[in-house]
Design a protein around this motif. Structure first.
Motif, PDB file in Angstrom:
ATOM      1  N   LEU A  18      64.765  92.163  59.307  1.00 28.96           N
ATOM      2  CA  LEU A  18      66.006  92.556  59.968  1.00 28.96           C
ATOM      3  C   LEU A  18      66.510  93.916  59.496  1.00 28.96           C
ATOM      4  CD1 LEU A  18      67.818  89.107  60.219  1.00 28.96           C
ATOM      5  CD2 LEU A  18      66.591  90.336  62.005  1.00 28.96           C
ATOM      6  N   PRO A  19      66.438  94.242  58.189  1.00 29.94           N
ATOM      7  CA  PRO A  19      66.871  95.580  57.779  1.00 29.94           C
ATOM      8  C   PRO A  19      66.047  96.699  58.437  1.00 29.94           C
ATOM      9  CG  PRO A  19      66.815  94.131  55.879  1.00 29.94           C
ATOM     10  CD  PRO A  19      66.185  93.382  57.030  1.00 29.94           C
ATOM     11  N   ALA A  20      64.741  96.489  58.601  1.00 30.68           N
ATOM     12  CA  ALA A  20      63.916  97.497  59.272  1.00 30.68           C
ATOM     13  C   ALA A  20      64.313  97.614  60.743  1.00 30.68           C
ATOM     14  CB  ALA A  20      62.444  97.142  59.144  1.00 30.68           C
ATOM     15  N   LEU A  21      64.603  96.483  61.383  1.00 30.60           N
ATOM     16  CA  LEU A  21      65.055  96.517  62.774  1.00 30.60           C
ATOM     17  C   LEU A  21      66.393  97.237  62.870  1.00 30.60           C
ATOM     18  CD1 LEU A  21      64.573  95.717  65.727  1.00 30.60           C
ATOM     19  CD2 LEU A  21      65.682  93.522  65.218  1.00 30.60           C
ATOM     20  N   ASP A  22      67.298  96.964  61.940  1.00 25.61           N
ATOM     21  CA  ASP A  22      68.596  97.648  61.909  1.00 25.61           C
ATOM     22  C   ASP A  22      68.410  99.159  61.790  1.00 25.61           C
ATOM     23  OD1 ASP A  22      70.106  95.336  62.150  1.00 25.61           O
ATOM     24  OD2 ASP A  22      70.359  95.093  59.989  1.00 25.61           O
ATOM     25  N   ALA A  23      67.506  99.569  60.890  1.00 27.77           N
ATOM     26  CA  ALA A  23      67.260 101.002  60.686  1.00 27.77           C
ATOM     27  C   ALA A  23      66.699 101.642  61.956  1.00 27.77           C
ATOM     28  CB  ALA A  23      66.310 101.209  59.507  1.00 27.77           C
ATOM     29  N   ALA A  24      65.787 100.950  62.616  1.00 30.40           N
ATOM     30  CA  ALA A  24      65.206 101.476  63.854  1.00 30.40           C
ATOM     31  C   ALA A  24      66.270 101.571  64.949  1.00 30.40           C
ATOM     32  CB  ALA A  24      64.045 100.597  64.304  1.00 30.40           C
ATOM     33  N   ILE A  25      67.160 100.611  64.988  1.00 23.90           N
ATOM     34  CA  ILE A  25      68.246 100.644  65.971  1.00 23.90           C
ATOM     35  C   ILE A  25      69.173 101.812  65.675  1.00 23.90           C
ATOM     36  CG2 ILE A  25      70.324  99.435  66.765  1.00 23.90           C
ATOM     37  CD1 ILE A  25      68.690  96.803  66.452  1.00 23.90           C
ATOM     38  N   GLU A  26      69.517 102.006  64.426  1.00 19.00           N
ATOM     39  CA  GLU A  26      70.403 103.116  64.046  1.00 19.00           C
ATOM     40  C   GLU A  26      69.811 104.460  64.464  1.00 19.00           C
ATOM     41  OE1 GLU A  26      73.550 103.201  62.967  1.00 19.00           O
ATOM     42  OE2 GLU A  26      73.520 101.023  63.180  1.00 19.00           O
ATOM     43  N   ARG A  27      68.481 104.589  64.416  1.00 26.07           N
ATOM     44  CA  ARG A  27      67.801 105.837  64.799  1.00 26.07           C
ATOM     45  C   ARG A  27      67.397 105.819  66.276  1.00 26.07           C
ATOM     46  NH1 ARG A  27      65.544 104.590  59.711  1.00 26.07           N
ATOM     47  NH2 ARG A  27      63.690 103.741  60.716  1.00 26.07           N
ATOM     48  N   CYS A  28      67.737 104.741  66.985  1.00 29.31           N
ATOM     49  CA  CYS A  28      67.388 104.570  68.406  1.00 29.31           C
ATOM     50  C   CYS A  28      65.894 104.755  68.629  1.00 29.31           C
ATOM     51  CB  CYS A  28      68.204 105.528  69.279  1.00 29.31           C
ATOM     52  SG  CYS A  28      69.971 105.158  69.291  1.00 29.31           S
ATOM     53  N   LYS A  32      59.867 101.206  68.294  1.00 32.83           N
ATOM     54  CA  LYS A  32      59.860 100.142  67.289  1.00 32.83           C
ATOM     55  C   LYS A  32      60.732  98.956  67.705  1.00 32.83           C
ATOM     56  CE  LYS A  32      58.855 103.180  63.443  1.00 32.83           C
ATOM     57  NZ  LYS A  32      59.357 103.813  62.240  1.00 32.83           N
ATOM     58  N   VAL A  33      61.768  99.219  68.450  1.00 31.12           N
ATOM     59  CA  VAL A  33      62.747  98.188  68.802  1.00 31.12           C
ATOM     60  C   VAL A  33      62.339  97.398  70.047  1.00 31.12           C
ATOM     61  CG1 VAL A  33      65.140  97.824  69.507  1.00 31.12           C
ATOM     62  CG2 VAL A  33      64.622  99.448  67.692  1.00 31.12           C
ATOM     63  N   LEU A  34      61.910  98.086  71.071  1.00 32.58           N
ATOM     64  CA  LEU A  34      61.631  97.419  72.346  1.00 32.58           C
ATOM     65  C   LEU A  34      60.536  96.357  72.265  1.00 32.58           C
ATOM     66  CD1 LEU A  34      62.133 100.319  74.913  1.00 32.58           C
ATOM     67  CD2 LEU A  34      63.725  98.506  74.255  1.00 32.58           C
ATOM     68  N   LYS A 124      71.666  92.241  67.859  1.00 33.77           N
ATOM     69  CA  LYS A 124      71.012  93.532  67.620  1.00 33.77           C
ATOM     70  C   LYS A 124      70.590  94.174  68.939  1.00 33.77           C
ATOM     71  CE  LYS A 124      69.685  92.226  63.001  1.00 33.77           C
ATOM     72  NZ  LYS A 124      70.698  93.036  62.372  1.00 33.77           N
ATOM     73  N   ARG A 125      70.124  93.370  69.877  1.00 30.58           N
ATOM     74  CA  ARG A 125      69.770  93.890  71.196  1.00 30.58           C
ATOM     75  C   ARG A 125      71.009  94.473  71.875  1.00 30.58           C
ATOM     76  NH1 ARG A 125      68.243  89.459  73.717  1.00 30.58           N
ATOM     77  NH2 ARG A 125      66.065  89.613  73.135  1.00 30.58           N
ATOM     78  N   GLN A 126      72.099  93.742  71.806  1.00 28.55           N
ATOM     79  CA  GLN A 126      73.344  94.205  72.411  1.00 28.55           C
ATOM     80  C   GLN A 126      73.803  95.509  71.754  1.00 28.55           C
ATOM     81  OE1 GLN A 126      76.582  91.471  71.892  1.00 28.55           O
ATOM     82  NE2 GLN A 126      77.708  92.281  73.629  1.00 28.55           N
ATOM     83  N   TYR A 127      73.736  95.572  70.442  1.00 27.89           N
ATOM     84  CA  TYR A 127      74.130  96.779  69.727  1.00 27.89           C
ATOM     85  C   TYR A 127      73.223  97.950  70.099  1.00 27.89           C
ATOM     86  CZ  TYR A 127      75.106  99.995  65.892  1.00 27.89           C
ATOM     87  OH  TYR A 127      75.422 101.104  65.154  1.00 27.89           O
ATOM     88  N   PHE A 128      71.912  97.690  70.165  1.00 27.56           N
ATOM     89  CA  PHE A 128      70.954  98.727  70.539  1.00 27.56           C
ATOM     90  C   PHE A 128      71.283  99.286  71.922  1.00 27.56           C
ATOM     91  CE2 PHE A 128      67.016  99.788  72.827  1.00 27.56           C
ATOM     92  CZ  PHE A 128      66.593 100.873  72.076  1.00 27.56           C
ATOM     93  N   LEU A 129      71.534  98.405  72.884  1.00 26.69           N
ATOM     94  CA  LEU A 129      71.828  98.853  74.236  1.00 26.69           C
ATOM     95  C   LEU A 129      73.124  99.672  74.287  1.00 26.69           C
ATOM     96  CD1 LEU A 129      70.862  95.624  76.226  1.00 26.69           C
ATOM     97  CD2 LEU A 129      69.606  97.809  76.142  1.00 26.69           C
ATOM     98  N   THR A 130      74.102  99.259  73.518  1.00 29.05           N
ATOM     99  CA  THR A 130      75.360  99.986  73.480  1.00 29.05           C
ATOM    100  C   THR A 130      75.201 101.338  72.793  1.00 29.05           C
ATOM    101  OG1 THR A 130      76.595  97.919  73.409  1.00 29.05           O
ATOM    102  CG2 THR A 130      77.754  99.890  72.684  1.00 29.05           C
TER     103      THR A 130
END
Length: 138
Positions: A18-28, A32-34, A124-130
């Protein structure tokens, strides 16, 4: 039986970084996320199937154990089976019930973790999309 559930759980409840996913989301980082989000429906389907199968097996074994205990109490164990083979003792049936209780607790824990994991991925998906919608990246 427990081995089958363990294998299914390993496929369905793999620890997610989850921390790696969070980091990838933060960097859009879409690359890595999709894939994580795209694989989610199949992974959830496999989890539900594994949980259902294990629950059905536990229920069937509980029913059989309860039936054997009832027959033992009523003294109809040998007559009910139509065999003269030795039936399980009360102690053996009690141990079998304890094993079933352990399996049920393990399954409940796995379902609880799976629910938490799904909620985390959905948030996390919702946050990524936003956060990343409309950004021109990679």
């Amino acid at each position: 039986m427990i081995l089958l559930l363990a294998l299914a759980a390993a496929q369905t409840s793999e620890p997610m970084d989850l921390p790696a996913l969070d980091a990838a989301i933060e960097r859009c980082e879409r690359d890595k996320v999709l894939p994580v989000f795209a694989a989610e429906p199949q992974r959830r389907s496999a989890a539900v199937t594994a949980f259902y199968r294990e629950q059905a097996q536990i229920a069937a074994e509980r029913l059989a154990t309860a039936s054997q205990r009832r027959a033992l109490r009523e003294g109809t164990a040998a007559a009910a089976t139509g065999q003269s083979l030795p039936t399980a003792s009360d102690q053996e049936l009690a141990l079998r019930q304890l094993a079933l209780d352990d399996r049920q607790r393990a399954l409940d824990d796995q379902r609880r973790l799976e629910t938490m994991r799904q909620e985390a991925v959905d948030l996390k998906r919702q946050y990524f999309l936003t956060k990343c919608s409309g950004k021109k990246l990679d």
